[in-house]
Write an enzyme that holds these catalytic residues in place. Structure first.
Site, PDB file in Angstrom:
ATOM      1  CG  ASP A  84       5.515  -7.633  -3.347  1.00  0.00           C
ATOM      2  OD1 ASP A  84       4.765  -7.957  -2.414  1.00  0.00           O
ATOM      3  OD2 ASP A  84       5.886  -6.454  -3.540  1.00  0.00           O
ATOM      4  N   GLY A 208       4.574  -1.421   2.280  1.00  0.00           N
ATOM      5  CA  GLY A 208       4.744   0.027   2.215  1.00  0.00           C
ATOM      6  C   GLY A 208       5.646   0.544   3.307  1.00  0.00           C
TER       7      GLY A 208
END
Length: 287
Positions: A84, A208
């Protein structure tokens, strides 16, 4: 064992659901996510930030743990192990360590340099059968010390990066990492639609995922988002469950101090959060 995220995301895009990327931080986290994915028969992406990789002593440790766990727990659903927000060097370390997917976050480079580095990594990933995610437009909030404001990506830049042959694209649409502030304006669906218009069939990624209202998540999925990242929410529910256990004095009863008992409520809380997200994203039974 580990699979590239390409096929699971293309299926998700066509089926109008999203696959969750759940970031892992230790053994409990990994076990909780894998067991929930297996129970719900959902494909899953295990996300590892560079900070978490370092915390777990390195990417080779992470790969070995995940592969062994898939075998020991008899996990039958597709699992991708994904870096990530990877740096250029971090991407190469994860490729070497046996990850099945990487994200190169070149969003802080000038677009020409982002294109150059992404092109090179796409070539390497194609040769090795890995999936690769790229980012355009900074995702807000804090991610490993990098703070962004939740900008919206330029659709033309998105097309430029998508055309390099990446598997999936993370485009900033006003989303941020971590907790959303009270004055957050919400997702920019106009930006998302404009990006989709430029990149066509490319599976899009929403970073998010913690704290975005359910109706906005569902709308984003209907507009081409096939992967949603969740991290903070698992951390918050883990912390809350652990705090309750200690505040109730459970660690002082019998062998309640045993880390296996101490970490159990938090691990169960992660499972519950992952289950809730998989149901919301529509990936249950899609393995």
């Amino acid at each position: 064992m580990l699979v590239s995220a390409k096929e699971m995301l293309e299926k998700a895009r066509d089926g109008k659901y999203a696959v969750g990327q759940f970031n892992i931080n230790n053994l409990e986290w990994t076990k909780a996510v894998l067991l929930t994915a297996e129970e719900l028969k959902s494909p899953v992406i295990l996300g590892v930030s560079e900070g978490a990789g370092k915390y777990m002593t390195g990417y080779k440790t992470v790969t070995a743990m995940v592969k062994a766990m898939i075998e020991e727990l008899k996990i039958s659903v597709p699992v991708a192990l994904h870096l990530d927000h990877g740096s250029y060097d971090g991407c190469y370390k994860c490729i070497e360590a046996g990850f099945s997917s990487i994200m190169f976050d070149g969003s802080h480079y000038p677009i020409a340099e982002n294109v150059e580095k992404t092109t090179e990594l796409v070539k390497v990933c194609n040769e090795k059968g890995l999936s690769i995610e790229a980012e355009v437009g900074s995702i807000g909030g804090e991610e490993d010390g990098v703070v962004g404001m939740g900008e919206c990506a330029d659709p033309d830049e998105c097309k430029q990066i998508a055309d390099l042959g990446v598997t999936m694209l993370a485009a900033g649409i006003g989303n941020i990492h971590g907790k959303y502030p009270a004055n957050w304006a919400g997702l920019s669906f106009d930006t998302l639609a404009a990006v989709k218009d430029k990149v066509g069939d490319m599976p899009l990624v929403l970073h998010g995922g913690t704290g975005i209202p359910e109706d906005q998540i569902k709308k984003a999925i209907s507009l081409g988002v096939a992967k949603i990242n969740v991290n903070t929410e698992c951390q918050l529910t883990f912390a809350e469950a652990t705090r309750k256990y200690i505040e109730a004095g459970k660690d002082l009863e019998g062998k309640g101090f045993d880390p296996r008992k101490l970490l159990a409520p938090g691990t169960d809380a992660i499972k519950a959060t992952v289950k809730e997200k998989m149901e919301l994203f529509g990936s249950v039974g899609k393995a």
